[in-house]
Design a protein around this motif. Structure first.
Motif, PDB file in Angstrom:
ATOM      1  N   LEU A  20      -1.041   1.520  -7.921  1.00  0.00           N
ATOM      2  CA  LEU A  20      -1.128   1.741  -6.590  1.00  0.00           C
ATOM      3  C   LEU A  20      -2.241   2.795  -6.258  1.00  0.00           C
ATOM      4  O   LEU A  20      -2.959   2.826  -5.484  1.00  0.00           O
ATOM      5  CB  LEU A  20       0.324   2.288  -6.014  1.00  0.00           C
ATOM      6  CG  LEU A  20       0.343   2.815  -5.007  1.00  0.00           C
ATOM      7  CD1 LEU A  20       0.044   1.602  -3.766  1.00  0.00           C
ATOM      8  CD2 LEU A  20       1.877   3.328  -4.494  1.00  0.00           C
ATOM      9  N   GLY A  50       6.583  11.588   5.191  1.00  0.00           N
ATOM     10  CA  GLY A  50       7.079  10.050   4.874  1.00  0.00           C
ATOM     11  C   GLY A  50       8.164   9.701   5.982  1.00  0.00           C
ATOM     12  O   GLY A  50       8.462  10.635   6.797  1.00  0.00           O
ATOM     13  N   SER A  51       8.242   8.625   6.384  1.00  0.00           N
ATOM     14  CA  SER A  51       9.331   7.916   7.247  1.00  0.00           C
ATOM     15  C   SER A  51      10.735   7.441   6.750  1.00  0.00           C
ATOM     16  O   SER A  51      10.619   6.779   5.673  1.00  0.00           O
ATOM     17  CB  SER A  51       8.425   6.847   8.143  1.00  0.00           C
ATOM     18  OG  SER A  51       8.189   5.749   7.217  1.00  0.00           O
ATOM     19  N   TYR A 102       3.209   6.395   2.950  1.00  0.00           N
ATOM     20  CA  TYR A 102       1.998   5.655   3.352  1.00  0.00           C
ATOM     21  C   TYR A 102       0.837   6.417   3.285  1.00  0.00           C
ATOM     22  O   TYR A 102      -0.114   6.223   2.624  1.00  0.00           O
ATOM     23  CB  TYR A 102       1.873   4.904   4.562  1.00  0.00           C
ATOM     24  CG  TYR A 102       2.786   3.674   4.538  1.00  0.00           C
ATOM     25  CD1 TYR A 102       2.138   2.416   4.183  1.00  0.00           C
ATOM     26  CD2 TYR A 102       4.080   3.487   5.021  1.00  0.00           C
ATOM     27  CE1 TYR A 102       2.913   1.206   4.333  1.00  0.00           C
ATOM     28  CE2 TYR A 102       4.742   2.392   5.071  1.00  0.00           C
ATOM     29  CZ  TYR A 102       4.327   1.237   4.545  1.00  0.00           C
ATOM     30  OH  TYR A 102       5.001  -0.012   4.714  1.00  0.00           O
ATOM     31  N   ARG A 103       0.768   7.581   3.796  1.00  0.00           N
ATOM     32  CA  ARG A 103      -0.591   8.301   4.080  1.00  0.00           C
ATOM     33  C   ARG A 103      -1.175   8.913   2.727  1.00  0.00           C
ATOM     34  O   ARG A 103      -0.433   9.341   1.710  1.00  0.00           O
ATOM     35  CB  ARG A 103      -0.003   9.687   4.709  1.00  0.00           C
ATOM     36  CG  ARG A 103      -0.106   9.351   6.232  1.00  0.00           C
ATOM     37  CD  ARG A 103       0.283  10.911   6.801  1.00  0.00           C
ATOM     38  NE  ARG A 103      -0.732  11.759   6.707  1.00  0.00           N
ATOM     39  CZ  ARG A 103      -0.524  13.263   6.841  1.00  0.00           C
ATOM     40  NH1 ARG A 103       0.517  13.675   7.531  1.00  0.00           N
ATOM     41  NH2 ARG A 103      -1.393  14.133   6.543  1.00  0.00           N
ATOM     42  N   LYS A 104      -2.215   8.424   2.515  1.00  0.00           N
ATOM     43  CA  LYS A 104      -3.056   8.785   1.141  1.00  0.00           C
ATOM     44  C   LYS A 104      -2.934  10.238   0.917  1.00  0.00           C
ATOM     45  O   LYS A 104      -2.733  10.696  -0.386  1.00  0.00           O
ATOM     46  CB  LYS A 104      -4.367   8.384   1.358  1.00  0.00           C
ATOM     47  CG  LYS A 104      -5.055   8.422  -0.020  1.00  0.00           C
ATOM     48  CD  LYS A 104      -6.579   7.865  -0.030  1.00  0.00           C
ATOM     49  CE  LYS A 104      -7.538   8.655   0.855  1.00  0.00           C
ATOM     50  NZ  LYS A 104      -8.809   7.584   0.810  1.00  0.00           N
ATOM     51  N   LEU A 121       0.622  10.681  -0.142  1.00  0.00           N
ATOM     52  CA  LEU A 121       1.023   9.611  -1.449  1.00  0.00           C
ATOM     53  C   LEU A 121       0.422   9.921  -2.729  1.00  0.00           C
ATOM     54  O   LEU A 121       0.964   9.858  -3.985  1.00  0.00           O
ATOM     55  CB  LEU A 121       0.663   8.089  -0.887  1.00  0.00           C
ATOM     56  CG  LEU A 121       1.055   7.140  -2.072  1.00  0.00           C
ATOM     57  CD1 LEU A 121       2.510   7.111  -2.320  1.00  0.00           C
ATOM     58  CD2 LEU A 121       0.535   5.565  -1.523  1.00  0.00           C
ATOM     59  N   PRO A 131       0.851  -1.201  -0.052  1.00  0.00           N
ATOM     60  CA  PRO A 131       0.029  -0.030  -0.002  1.00  0.00           C
ATOM     61  C   PRO A 131       1.016   1.429   0.204  1.00  0.00           C
ATOM     62  O   PRO A 131       0.306   2.257   0.514  1.00  0.00           O
ATOM     63  CB  PRO A 131      -0.839  -0.303   1.311  1.00  0.00           C
ATOM     64  CG  PRO A 131       0.351  -0.803   2.240  1.00  0.00           C
ATOM     65  CD  PRO A 131       1.224  -1.606   1.366  1.00  0.00           C
ATOM     66  N   HIS A 132       2.078   1.320  -0.552  1.00  0.00           N
ATOM     67  CA  HIS A 132       2.893   2.503  -0.229  1.00  0.00           C
ATOM     68  C   HIS A 132       4.057   2.518  -1.577  1.00  0.00           C
ATOM     69  O   HIS A 132       4.052   1.576  -2.282  1.00  0.00           O
ATOM     70  CB  HIS A 132       3.698   2.225   1.013  1.00  0.00           C
ATOM     71  CG  HIS A 132       4.621   1.212   1.088  1.00  0.00           C
ATOM     72  ND1 HIS A 132       4.438  -0.125   1.157  1.00  0.00           N
ATOM     73  CD2 HIS A 132       6.018   1.443   1.416  1.00  0.00           C
ATOM     74  CE1 HIS A 132       5.540  -0.985   1.212  1.00  0.00           C
ATOM     75  NE2 HIS A 132       6.359   0.112   1.210  1.00  0.00           N
ATOM     76  N   GLN A 192       9.683   5.690   3.194  1.00  0.00           N
ATOM     77  CA  GLN A 192       8.398   5.240   2.793  1.00  0.00           C
ATOM     78  C   GLN A 192       7.522   6.105   3.226  1.00  0.00           C
ATOM     79  O   GLN A 192       7.369   6.956   3.937  1.00  0.00           O
ATOM     80  CB  GLN A 192       8.139   3.891   3.850  1.00  0.00           C
ATOM     81  CG  GLN A 192       9.234   2.877   3.771  1.00  0.00           C
ATOM     82  CD  GLN A 192       8.888   1.735   4.779  1.00  0.00           C
ATOM     83  OE1 GLN A 192       8.567   1.762   5.906  1.00  0.00           O
ATOM     84  NE2 GLN A 192       8.748   0.617   3.999  1.00  0.00           N
ATOM     85  N   ARG A 227      -5.227   2.679  -3.739  1.00  0.00           N
ATOM     86  CA  ARG A 227      -5.443   3.750  -2.718  1.00  0.00           C
ATOM     87  C   ARG A 227      -6.769   4.490  -2.667  1.00  0.00           C
ATOM     88  O   ARG A 227      -7.220   5.080  -1.827  1.00  0.00           O
ATOM     89  CB  ARG A 227      -4.289   4.729  -2.730  1.00  0.00           C
ATOM     90  CG  ARG A 227      -2.899   4.112  -2.515  1.00  0.00           C
ATOM     91  CD  ARG A 227      -2.904   3.068  -0.888  1.00  0.00           C
ATOM     92  NE  ARG A 227      -3.174   3.989   0.235  1.00  0.00           N
ATOM     93  CZ  ARG A 227      -2.516   4.502   1.095  1.00  0.00           C
ATOM     94  NH1 ARG A 227      -1.277   4.172   0.639  1.00  0.00           N
ATOM     95  NH2 ARG A 227      -2.706   5.084   1.915  1.00  0.00           N
ATOM     96  N   GLU A 239       8.217   3.059  -1.787  1.00  0.00           N
ATOM     97  CA  GLU A 239       9.560   3.191  -1.009  1.00  0.00           C
ATOM     98  C   GLU A 239      10.758   3.433  -1.950  1.00  0.00           C
ATOM     99  O   GLU A 239      10.809   2.980  -3.011  1.00  0.00           O
ATOM    100  CB  GLU A 239       9.607   2.233   0.160  1.00  0.00           C
ATOM    101  CG  GLU A 239       9.959   0.944  -0.516  1.00  0.00           C
ATOM    102  CD  GLU A 239      10.047  -0.282   0.260  1.00  0.00           C
ATOM    103  OE1 GLU A 239      10.998  -1.103   0.092  1.00  0.00           O
ATOM    104  OE2 GLU A 239       9.159  -0.311   1.254  1.00  0.00           O
TER     105      GLU A 239
END
Length: 245
Positions: A232, A184-185, A205-207, A210, A162-163, A203, A236, A165
């Motif tokens: 993707l 992002g992280s 993730y947050r819609k 993203l 779901p992401h 990475q 999402r 990276e």
């Protein structure tokens, strides 16, 4: 085999910084810099000179890069000796004037380690040019910002539910991606071998972050990565057909 490349301007053996015909615009130069950031190698020869090599398993990316350079680079295939590795294509730039042009154009956009490698490479030639001061002021809404991010993702990214990276040994590359995306992280990656350089992974993730990021880089992606971006996006956003903004 790669498609035939059209003849491009030939310059004199004496380098000068005069503008040349068919020079890429700032966004395309940023894409080239991002791609080299991920997949480029600056190689110096002991006898002098050297080469910039970009190696990828996606032939269309190599062809796209060659198409937008104002000179004709070398292109050749590489067949790995290990069965589970994919065949790849290599684009090489080794003519002095071509290297000087390339490094002068992309040097301000590169990470610290790549800038140092590029500077050492051209210093291995006679009469190297001065290099411009590093600068970066782009956002994701600026075409060069989106293009640079797309180049990095094209070379080093993984795109799948779901992401998204990107893994790199250059932390400043990932920090710039995070700045462009708005978050992002970033975390350290465990080294599989002691002699490997430390690496980090960014990475997203947050819609809310993203999807705008994917939307910005999508026009710059080539077939394989573009398909991954579309898949993707469709995951999402339930009900959205791939490729529909």
């Amino acid at each position: 085999m790669p498609k035939s490349l059209k003849a491009k301007q030939c310059r004199s053996c004496t380098y000068d910084s005069t503008a040349i015909a068919n020079e890429p615009d700032p966004a395309r130069l940023a894409w080239i810099a991002g791609l080299i950031e991920g997949e480029g190698t600056f190689v110096r020869r002991r006898s002098g000179g050297g080469i910039v090599r970009i190696q990828m398993t996606d032939l269309d990316v190599i062809e796209e890069l060659a198409e937008h350079l104002p000179f004709t680079p070398r292109m050749w295939s590489y067949t790995p000796s290990v069965d589970h590795h994919k065949p790849s294509w290599i684009l090489g730039i080794q003519r002095r004037d071509d290297l000087f042009w390339l490094v002068q154009k992309i040097h301000p956009l590169l990470s610290e380690r790549r800038r140092e490698a590029a500077a050492l490479l051209i210093d291995n030639f006679t009469n190297p040019p001065d290099l411009p001061t590093p600068s970066w002021s782009y956002t994701l809404s600026d075409p060069p910002g989106a293009a640079w991010a797309a180049g990095v993702v094209e070379g080093e990214g993984w795109i799948g539910p779901p992401h998204l990276e990107v893994t790199s040994t250059d932390l400043d590359v990932l920090e710039r991606l995070a700045q462009l995306a708005g978050g992002g992280s970033i975390g350290a990656v465990k080294r599989s071998r002691e002699n490997h350089r430390p690496a980090h992974r960014w990475q997203l993730y947050r819609k809310g972050l993203l999807l705008p990021f994917l939307d910005a880089i999508r026009p710059w992606m080539l077939s394989r990565r573009a398909g991954a971006v579309d898949r993707l996006i469709s995951v999402r956003v339930p009900g959205l057909e791939p490729g529909v903004p």
